[in-house]
Motif scaffolding. Structure first.
Motif, mmCIF file in Angstrom:
data_model
loop_
_atom_site.group_PDB
_atom_site.id
_atom_site.type_symbol
_atom_site.label_atom_id
_atom_site.label_comp_id
_atom_site.label_asym_id
_atom_site.label_seq_id
_atom_site.Cartn_x
_atom_site.Cartn_y
_atom_site.Cartn_z
ATOM 1 N N ALA A 1 23.754 -102.788 9.421
ATOM 2 C CA ALA A 1 25.161 -103.170 9.533
ATOM 3 C C ALA A 1 25.520 -102.619 9.896
ATOM 4 C CB ALA A 1 25.401 -103.542 8.105
ATOM 5 N N GLU A 2 26.869 -103.637 11.047
ATOM 6 C CA GLU A 2 27.639 -102.873 11.661
ATOM 7 C C GLU A 2 29.005 -103.028 11.366
ATOM 8 O OE1 GLU A 2 26.777 -102.224 16.054
ATOM 9 O OE2 GLU A 2 27.430 -104.335 15.429
ATOM 10 N N GLY A 3 29.491 -102.486 11.878
ATOM 11 C CA GLY A 3 31.343 -101.927 11.500
ATOM 12 C C GLY A 3 32.330 -102.264 9.605
ATOM 13 N N ILE B 1 18.707 -104.863 18.873
ATOM 14 C CA ILE B 1 19.101 -106.649 19.503
ATOM 15 C C ILE B 1 20.318 -106.651 18.450
ATOM 16 C CG2 ILE B 1 17.998 -108.021 17.453
ATOM 17 C CD1 ILE B 1 18.908 -110.193 19.646
ATOM 18 N N ASP B 2 21.533 -105.774 19.747
ATOM 19 C CA ASP B 2 22.835 -105.555 19.245
ATOM 20 C C ASP B 2 24.390 -106.998 18.762
ATOM 21 O OD1 ASP B 2 24.724 -103.923 18.481
ATOM 22 O OD2 ASP B 2 25.180 -102.974 20.462
ATOM 23 N N ASP B 3 24.987 -106.693 18.044
ATOM 24 C CA ASP B 3 25.453 -107.708 17.661
ATOM 25 C C ASP B 3 25.121 -109.290 17.101
ATOM 26 O OD1 ASP B 3 27.096 -105.626 19.097
ATOM 27 O OD2 ASP B 3 28.046 -106.758 20.299
ATOM 28 N N PHE B 4 24.466 -109.082 16.592
ATOM 29 C CA PHE B 4 23.152 -109.665 16.511
ATOM 30 C C PHE B 4 24.028 -111.064 15.360
ATOM 31 C CE2 PHE B 4 20.189 -113.122 14.272
ATOM 32 C CZ PHE B 4 19.462 -113.086 14.970
#
Ligand code: C2E
Ligand code: CA
Ligand code: CA
Length: 772
Positions: free
Chosen positions: A728-730, A671-674
């Motif tokens: 953890a993105e970005g 699940i992206d951009d949570f």
């Protein structure tokens, strides 16, 4: 136009004239017979009276006939004169005396007179001309003045076959006068006697006696004798025209009885009748013409009025109403017409679903509103409202609901309109408004109020809806081409749609420029999808604990020289809108899987591929994905599908189930951009995700923001509870990395580790790392 009226009038007038003419012919034929009948009647009367006179004379003549058989008479014996003849004369009322005359004309009368008659007519007739009988014209008796007028009836006396003398009877005219004077007829009619010379010999007026009936000859004397039936003539008397009818006295053919009438009086009733008839006929014709006029008018008037109305309607004026007050077939026709025109009007002017003006009518009416003097100085605008995702709404909830929602929106919009503002149905789910206000700010405020009003939830067929709309506005400056303004509002609305909808956009030149740019870009994108002018960049995903690359996320790059700077997220949205996402998505899968194979030669990694929800709608996607994974000899465990949280919420139950079959086949789900969407916990727990990717917004805020840290740690605990691996993105800095590591985040992705790079760059790097 006037044809019908003229035709009707002519027909009716003609009919009436024909009837009148027939009537006139009948009456006239009767009238013509009137004087004829009078003439015939008069002749008959004249004849009857003439016969009477004739027999009166015959009476005296018969007496003489009897007397001359007496021997003393035959012997001219004077004794008989003073004897029997005198007695006879005394007893006969009209015989004044008898006279016995010898062949020398010596006469002796019963009143004792002796004289000579050789110069007299009877002597001439009988002695000289040897006639058996002689009747004289009346004359004034020279002997006894008081006795009045007399005439003589004389008879030859024959003894032994020889003429021996004459026996006279002097008869008073009274004998005839009583007959003549008793004739009193209508039209000042009276009788008199004339002789052959037209000398009046018996007349009620003594003055006329012995005068000529009139100067000149009895112009048709001959005719009298030949044609006994028609004895009539015209003469003048004291300046009056009189008509005479005559009959010969049989016993004395020299005499004629004349019945004289006042010519004017005779023709008077006839003329009167004719005059009355002519006047009557004229009045009748006049009345008939008036009646025809009235009739044709009263009949043609409503028809002509109706026709005028029809004409107007035929010319496109549907605001006409036919006069249906008449209680006849014309009224019926008018009523039917009105119903028809109402229906046509409804169909022509209004949109059947919303009841608003249709576009055509809106455009027709608009100029009237724009140029109304009362709003000349106000700020005017064209507003276009479009329901977002109406198509989807229609497919999901059905057309009936869709129509009802449109109607609801129409009602809301209409209720918001002021005086001299209109709304019409634009295309599909769109409505077009013309609004005005004192100034631009007021107008904007009103539009914003309307926008908010539209968002109020409402019920339709048992379901609750809240509309999202894209609104485009353009100011309509005076003397501007309003079609241009409508076009501009459309562009503004399109702009809203492109930016995700549910907003108001006010048109400006920049928008237009943008739009053209976008159009160019759209065309380029469609072309690029065909030409596969794309590349995939890969960004490693790091296992935080082991500090080791465990996977790569495939990120799309558009190779078009003009559009390299366009954010990928926009390219994806555009591809979705243009319907090329399926082709593009398939290419991405092929490319990412084949690249994964190359990467796997260096280390054991998985591939994370971003999936658009639109792809999930197509069965092809599922088949294709499985096929390609198998074809490349890859295990589904090595493939992770990333679906953004917001997209997930709009995924249908059906698609979710299909997604689940993928999961069951072994594919991994992320699940992206949570944190950007609103996924419920229940949802998260039912759908078996493998990874949860915390949106980079939270990571980038973490450093100075305790709240962001709390969110991240909360998400992490949530992941632990739900048994999800958290990415953890970005992650851009060492500090961020340390923080997530301290929070026991499983995976990390970001510039801190590596920027997304082309496959070759990664492969090169891996090769060199392996060498060292
Ligand atoms: P996403 O799935 O969240 O992808 C991660 C985005 O974050 C990528 O942007 C990546 O370059 C960027 N990024 C990674 N690390 C950092 C960092 O440390 N700092 C910053 N500021 N950014 C970082 P990109 O490549 O521009 O992609 C944007 C979005 O476009 C993606 O967000 C994804 O939603 C979508 N996208 C990209 N490629 C595809 C694709 O092949 N298919 C689909 N359906 N969507 C894609
Ligand atoms: Ca992603
Ligand atoms: Ca992301």
């Amino acid at each position: 136009m006037r044809k019908l009226r003229v035709q009707l009038f002519l027909t009716v007038a003609f009919g009436v004239l024909v009837i009148n003419a027939l009537f006139a012919v009948i009456i006239l034929s009767q009238l013509v017979r009137l004087p004829e009948a009078f003439r015939e009647g008069s002749v008959t009367v004249a004849k009857a009276r003439a016969t009477e006179i004739s027999s009166e004379i015959e009476h005296f003549s018969a007496q003489l006939e009897l007397l001359i058989t007496i021997p003393e008479v035959q012997m001219l014996d004077e004794v008989i004169v003073t004897g029997l003849l005198r007695d006879m004369a005394d007893t006969q009322p009209f015989v004044r005396n008898y006279t016995l005359i010898d062949l020398d004309g010596n006469a002796i009368s019963t009143d004792n007179r002796r004289f000579n008659v050789a110069e007299q007519q009877q002597y001439q007739d009988i002695v000289i001309d040897r006639l058996p009988r002689s009747i004289s014209d009346p004359f004034i008796s020279p002997n006894i003045l008081d006795e009045g007028n007399v005439f003589i009836i004389a008879r030859e006396i024959i003894k032994d076959g020889e003429l021996v003398g004459i026996l006279n009877a002097v008869v008073t005219l009274e004998s005839l006068d009583s007959i003549v004077n008793n004739i009193s007829l209508q039209a000042d009619g009276y009788g008199f006697l004339v002789n052959e010379e037209l000398v009046i010999i018996a007349h009620r007026d003594p003055e006329r006696l012995f005068t000529k009936l009139y100067e000149g000859s009895f112009h048709n004397t001959e005719l009298i004798l030949l044609d006994q039936l028609r004895g009539d003539f015209v003469f003048e008397e004291n300046g009056n025209r009189r008509e005479g009818f005559y009959a010969q006295i049989e016993s004395n053919p020299d005499w004629f009885l004349v019945l004289s009438f006042d010519a004017r009086a005779i023709s008077a009733p006839y003329r009167n009748a004719i005059n009355t008839f002519i006047v009557g006929l004229s009045v009748l014709i006049g009345l008939a013409v008036l009646q025809a006029l009235y009739f044709s008018n009263s009949l043609s008037k409503p028809i002509l009025a109706l026709q005028k109305t029809f004409d107007k309607a035929a010319q496109g004026n549907l605001n006409v109403i036919a006069d249906d007050s008449l209680n006849n077939e014309i009224g019926d026709a008018a009523r039917s017409f009105n119903i028809m025109i109402r229906q046509i009007k409804q169909l022509t002017y209004y949109d059947p679903i919303t009841g608003l003006y249709n576009l055509n009518t809106f455009l027709l009416e608009l100029p009237r509103f724009i140029h109304h003097p009362e709003i000349a100085h106000r700020t005017k605008g064209i507003v276009i409202i479009s329901i977002d995702d109406f198509k989807k709404l229609n497919t999901i909830s059905g057309h009936e609901t869709g129509d009802k929602i449109l109607k609801k929106l129409a009602d809301m919009v209409e209720s918001h309109l002021g005086v001299r503002e209109i709304v019409g149905r634009f295309y599909g789910d769109e409505m077009i408004l013309f609004m005005h206000a004192e100034g631009w700010t007021t107008l904007k405020t009103r539009i914003e109020t309307l926008f908010e009003m539209i968002h109020q939830p409402f019920n339709v067929l048992g379901n609750r809806f809240a509309l999202r709309v894209s609104v485009g506005v353009s100011e309509l400056e005076n003397h501007h081409d309003y079609m241009q303004t409508i076009h501009q509002a459309t562009i503004a609305k399109l702009q809203v749609k492109k930016a995700g909808g549910n907003a108001i956009e006010y048109y400006n030149d920049h928008i237009n420029y943008q739009l053209i740019e976008e159009q160019n870009m759209e065309e380029a994108l469609v072309l690029s999808v065909q030409e596969q002018e794309f590349e995939l960049y890969y960004q490693p995903i790091i296992d935080v604990e082991k500090n080791k690359v465990v996977g790569y996320e495939a990120l799309l790059r558009w190779l078009h020289p003009d559009y390299q700077s366009v954010p990928v997220i926009r390219v994806i949205q555009l591809a979705e809108r243009l319907g090329v996402i399926h082709t593009l998505g398939a290419w991405i899968i092929d490319q990412a899987l084949s690249d994964l194979k190359k990467l796997k030669r260096h280390h054991d990694v998985y591939m994370s591929i971003n999936i658009s929800t639109l792809q999930l709608n197509e069965q092809d996607f599922y088949d294709h994905l499985k096929q390609q994974t198998a074809l490349q000899g890859l295990s589904p465990h090595e493939v992770t599908l990333e679906i953004t949280e917001t997209h997930l919420m709009s995924t249908t139950e059906f698609d979710l189930n299909r997604l689940l079959t993928l999961k069951e086949s072994g594919f991994m789900m992320a699940i992206d951009d949570f944190g950007t969407g609103y996924s419920s916990l229940a949802y998260l727990s039912t759908f078996p995700f493998d990874f949860l990717k915390i949106d980079r917004r939270f990571i980038s805020q973490m450093a100075g923001d305790k709240k962001a840290q709390d969110i991240v740690s909360t998400i992490l605990s949530l992941g632990n509870i739900l048994d999800l691996q958290v990415v953890a993105e970005g992650v851009e800095t060492e500090q961020e990395f340390k923080m997530i590591k301290a929070m026991n985040c499983h995976f990390s992705q970001g510039y801190y580790h590596a920027r997304p790079k082309p496959l070759q760059a990664i492969l090169n790097q891996l090769t060199s790392e392996n060498k060292t």
